[in-house]
Scaffold this motif. Structure first.
Motif, PDB file in Angstrom:
ATOM      1  N   CYS A 506       0.834  -1.209   0.000  1.00  0.00           N
ATOM      2  CA  CYS A 506       0.000   0.000   0.000  1.00  0.00           C
ATOM      3  C   CYS A 506       0.867   1.258   0.000  1.00  0.00           C
ATOM      4  O   CYS A 506       0.577   2.234  -0.706  1.00  0.00           O
ATOM      5  CB  CYS A 506      -0.932  -0.002   1.213  1.00  0.00           C
ATOM      6  SG  CYS A 506      -2.282  -1.196   1.111  1.00  0.00           S
ATOM      7  N   ALA A 507       1.938   1.233   0.778  1.00  0.00           N
ATOM      8  CA  ALA A 507       2.832   2.393   0.838  1.00  0.00           C
ATOM      9  C   ALA A 507       3.513   2.637  -0.511  1.00  0.00           C
ATOM     10  O   ALA A 507       3.664   3.786  -0.956  1.00  0.00           O
ATOM     11  CB  ALA A 507       3.875   2.188   1.935  1.00  0.00           C
ATOM     12  N   ARG A 508       3.923   1.556  -1.192  1.00  0.00           N
ATOM     13  CA  ARG A 508       4.580   1.727  -2.498  1.00  0.00           C
ATOM     14  C   ARG A 508       3.592   2.275  -3.528  1.00  0.00           C
ATOM     15  O   ARG A 508       3.952   3.117  -4.357  1.00  0.00           O
ATOM     16  CB  ARG A 508       5.110   0.371  -2.985  1.00  0.00           C
ATOM     17  CG  ARG A 508       6.265  -0.233  -2.178  1.00  0.00           C
ATOM     18  CD  ARG A 508       7.459   0.694  -2.068  1.00  0.00           C
ATOM     19  NE  ARG A 508       7.369   1.511  -0.862  1.00  0.00           N
ATOM     20  CZ  ARG A 508       7.846   2.733  -0.719  1.00  0.00           C
ATOM     21  NH1 ARG A 508       8.431   3.332  -1.740  1.00  0.00           N
ATOM     22  NH2 ARG A 508       7.727   3.394   0.400  1.00  0.00           N
ATOM     23  N   GLN A 509       2.347   1.808  -3.490  1.00  0.00           N
ATOM     24  CA  GLN A 509       1.360   2.299  -4.456  1.00  0.00           C
ATOM     25  C   GLN A 509       1.143   3.801  -4.291  1.00  0.00           C
ATOM     26  O   GLN A 509       1.045   4.542  -5.278  1.00  0.00           O
ATOM     27  CB  GLN A 509       0.033   1.537  -4.272  1.00  0.00           C
ATOM     28  CG  GLN A 509      -0.935   1.663  -5.445  1.00  0.00           C
ATOM     29  CD  GLN A 509      -1.719   2.961  -5.424  1.00  0.00           C
ATOM     30  OE1 GLN A 509      -1.996   3.507  -4.354  1.00  0.00           O
ATOM     31  NE2 GLN A 509      -2.062   3.460  -6.609  1.00  0.00           N
ATOM     32  N   VAL A 510       1.091   4.248  -3.044  1.00  0.00           N
ATOM     33  CA  VAL A 510       0.910   5.684  -2.783  1.00  0.00           C
ATOM     34  C   VAL A 510       2.133   6.472  -3.265  1.00  0.00           C
ATOM     35  O   VAL A 510       2.001   7.536  -3.883  1.00  0.00           O
ATOM     36  CB  VAL A 510       0.667   5.922  -1.280  1.00  0.00           C
ATOM     37  CG1 VAL A 510       0.691   7.414  -0.963  1.00  0.00           C
ATOM     38  CG2 VAL A 510      -0.663   5.310  -0.855  1.00  0.00           C
TER      39      VAL A 510
END
Length: 691
Positions: A506-510
């Motif tokens: 999720c952090a990488r997608q953001v």
């Protein structure tokens, strides 16, 4: 997806009435099945097992009375409500309907609101009847497991009467006493006085009797627990009794509830290992102890097909069969699920060939048909055996060896057995070492994610990536998840890794969304994660802490995971989908699930397994399957992603057959984050990257 109240079967030869009933009741939230005559209705009932039947009386081929009678004959318990519909209101028709097994009788013309009320009451009463039957079954099973039976004493005639199963419980008595005076002769003199005093008090004051008695037969002492009370104002005392000899012997060492399996009443792992330790202490060069681990294979498939209650009954049958096969001095335990353990003692030394032949022969009676939910099924068993003193004198290690042999046994019919061999020790030690290394790897975060791009065939644009976990093992490089994921699931640490993957992905997608806002992040969920009651909360929290747009997070589940507990899975996925998450089903088409049932899942994406892609340029059947899947998904508005695309010809075929997206080595292997960003930058024009 609609949650139906119940499934109703409408059996009516008049199309207009059948349509009226189906339409009206369907609007009330019922799932409707239809049949045009009694014979067809009987076939539909047997196939779908509806919750209630609306049955017309006068029909061609087979009338409603006969169909009702045959339905009742096909049921183990007459619990399905059958409401007869007819224009006749004479007493003969009503009596005939009830004689055939009907629950209620409704005359035509049909008042739909009144019918709906009658249906509601009939369903409620049927559920109440099933609940009562379940309670009675539980009580009967509990009484049987506890070894309880009943007695009655007529104090005026001294006559004692017993329940029919008394002989089997008091097996150590030559004959069951027919008089109270005869019973006293079998009891220890000190207990005779106490029993007589308590019964006399119960007779005069109505107090309850509860006493344990010592009965001596030859050199053996048995313990009999008796409870009783005066029956109203009569001169009779009624009560129950139980042989608690073995129970009291065990309770001197451990608490019964902490050391026994609640379903079968068998010892659990803890008590089995304690008994095994005591047995091993008596082993020397002239005798031997063997440990067998035996598993009922694919038990979860039976549970999916027939339900937990049916498989629980099956496990009870298997328990009884195993107990009947074993010598009296053997110990049978249930470890978990369909896994049992057996301790066997031999007064002589044993060899691998002796155990292989003797135990294979002993288990042969298991190769028979078993009844489950009125159907015959054949079961597959796999067993592994270890033995002392040759292999080990440690209880836990012997059990591990037996389980190791069981896991590695090669199937050879319905019953497969293997004896543990010394050469498996290195593999066992390697496994234990791997478990220790993985525990450290989770604690020290030695894992990282790689990402495989997914291409939209219509736009030629990268629209998503699938996050894949890798283990960077110190000194050995990158380890495949096929090696470590199953181990993490078995040792119960997949939850920690799964939660880290959710947060990291999720952090990488953001982080990427600033330059590549249209990139969807696919995250795989392990079957073991679905055992977490708070899984939806964990997923929502990961997205919220990262500030991720849930519409750009796609949660991937496998077909086998979806069908393991489908109703629970559907509810969980519906909750996540309501929060905006997309749902994809992976490895589709390689399982055994029903297509109709599978399509009840709240899906956005269907991933076509690489098994169908591999030979798509050569195999006509593979192309037919892919074409069918893509056509189905187009009709349902689902995205299809073909996995494992390695050649341009495979891509061309998939494009022609209607696949939406592809992923595979033709496009790119899984990439580390920095390499992926370069790949994305090269894939997008400057203008597209800004949009």
């Amino acid at each position: 997806m609609q949650d139906f109240k119940a499934t109703l079967l409408v059996v009516e030869d008049a199309p207009s009435i059948r349509l009226l009933l189906s339409s009206g009741l369907g609007r009330e939230g019922y799932r409707i099945l239809q049949a045009a005559d009694g014979a067809e209705g009987l076939a539909v009932f047997r196939e779908h097992q509806p919750d209630l039947v609306l049955m017309d009386v006068t029909m061609p081929v087979m009338d409603g009375f006969e169909a009702c009678r045959l339905i009742r004959q096909s049921e183990m318990e007459m619990t399905t409500p059958i409401l007869m519909l007819t224009g006749s209101d004479d007493l003969n028709s009503i009596q005939t309907a009830f004689d055939a097994g009907a629950t209620d009788f409704i005359t035509k013309p049909i008042n739909l609101p009144l019918l709906q009320q009658r249906i509601r009451y009939a369903l409620r009463d049927a559920e109440r009847e099933r609940a009562l039957r379940r309670v009675k079954s539980i009580q009967d099973n509990a009484r049987t497991l506890a070894g309880l039976a009943f007695w009655e004493w007529n104090t005026e005639t001294d006559e004692l009467t017993w329940s029919t199963d008394t002989d089997s419980i008091l097996y150590w008595m030559e004959s069951v006493p027919s008089a109270f005076s005869e019973l006293l002769q079998t009891i220890h003199p000190d207990d005779q006085k106490r029993l007589t005093l308590l019964l006399s008090d119960a007779l005069h004051s109505g107090t309850k009797v509860e006493i344990e008695l010592r009965a001596r037969v030859e050199q053996e002492e048995y313990l009999l627990r008796m409870v009783g009370q005066r029956e109203g104002d009569t001169a009779r005392i009624v009560g129950a009794f139980q042989d608690v000899t073995a129970q009291r012997k065990v309770e001197r060492q451990v608490s019964y509830l902490n050391y026994h399996d609640p379903l079968t009443g068998l010892p659990n792992r803890r008590l089995f290992l304690r008994d095994l330790e005591e047995s091993l202490a008596q082993v020397n060069g002239f005798n031997a102890t063997a440990v067998m681990a035996i598993e009922v294979l694919r038990l979860h498939h039976l549970q999916d097909a027939y339900g937990s209650e049916a498989t629980d009954q099956l496990l009870s049958l298997i328990t009884n069969q195993l107990q009947a096969l074993l010598p009296k001095d053997a110990l049978l335990a249930r470890l978990e699920g369909g896994f049992f353990a057996i301790r066997l003692h031999y007064p002589h030394a044993v060899s691998e060939s002796f155990l292989q032949e003797a135990l294979t022969q002993m288990l042969q009676p298991l190769d028979r048909p078993w009844m489950i939910d009125t159907k015959e099924v054949y079961l597959n068993f796999s067993a592994g055996v270890s033995h002392a003193p040759q292999q080990s004198l440690q209880a836990q290690l012997l059990l591990s060896m037996a389980k190791r042999a069981q896991r590695d046994v090669r199937p050879s019919g319905n019953i497969s057995l293997a004896v543990y061999r010394r050469e498996l020790e290195d593999a066992l030690h390697n496994r234990l070492s791997l478990e220790a290394e993985l525990r450290r790897a989770v604690e020290q975060q030695e894992f990282h994610l790689v990402y495989q791009p997914q291409l939209d065939l219509a736009t030629e644009r990268i629209v998503g990536v699938e996050a894949l976990v890798r283990w960077q093992k110190p000194g050995q490089g990158t380890i495949s998840p096929a090696v470590f994921i199953p181990v993490l699931e078995e040792i119960g640490m997949i939850h920690q890794l799964g939660e880290w993957i959710l947060h990291e992905a999720c952090a990488r997608q953001v982080a990427w969304s600033q330059h590549f806002p249209a990139i969807r992040m696919g995250i795989n969920l392990s079957p073991a994660q679905f055992e977490q009651s708070d899984l939806p909360l964990v997923i929502r929290q990961a997205a919220r802490l990262a500030g991720a747009d849930t519409r750009m997070i796609e949660l991937e589940i496998t077909e086998s995971l979806a069908m393991h507990s489908p109703e629970t899975t559907i509810k969980l996925l519906q909750n996540l989908r309501e929060d905006g998450f997309k749902i994809a089903i992976d490895d589709f088409g390689i399982g055994f699930s029903s297509l109709e049932y599978l399509l009840r899942f709240p899906l956005d994406t269907l991933k076509i397994d690489r098994a169908f892609v591999k030979d798509i340029t050569r195999g006509r059947s593979d192309r037919a399957i892919v074409r069918a899947l893509t056509s189905l998904c187009q009709g349902l508005g689902l995205t299809t992603i073909a996995e494992g695309v390695e050649t341009q010809r495979q891509r061309d075929y998939l494009d022609a057959l209607g696949a939406t997206e592809i992923q595979g080595y033709l496009l790119s292997p899984p990439l580390a984050e920095k390499d992926l960003l370069v790949f994305l930058q090269n894939s997008f024009s400057p203008k597209a990257a800004q949009e």
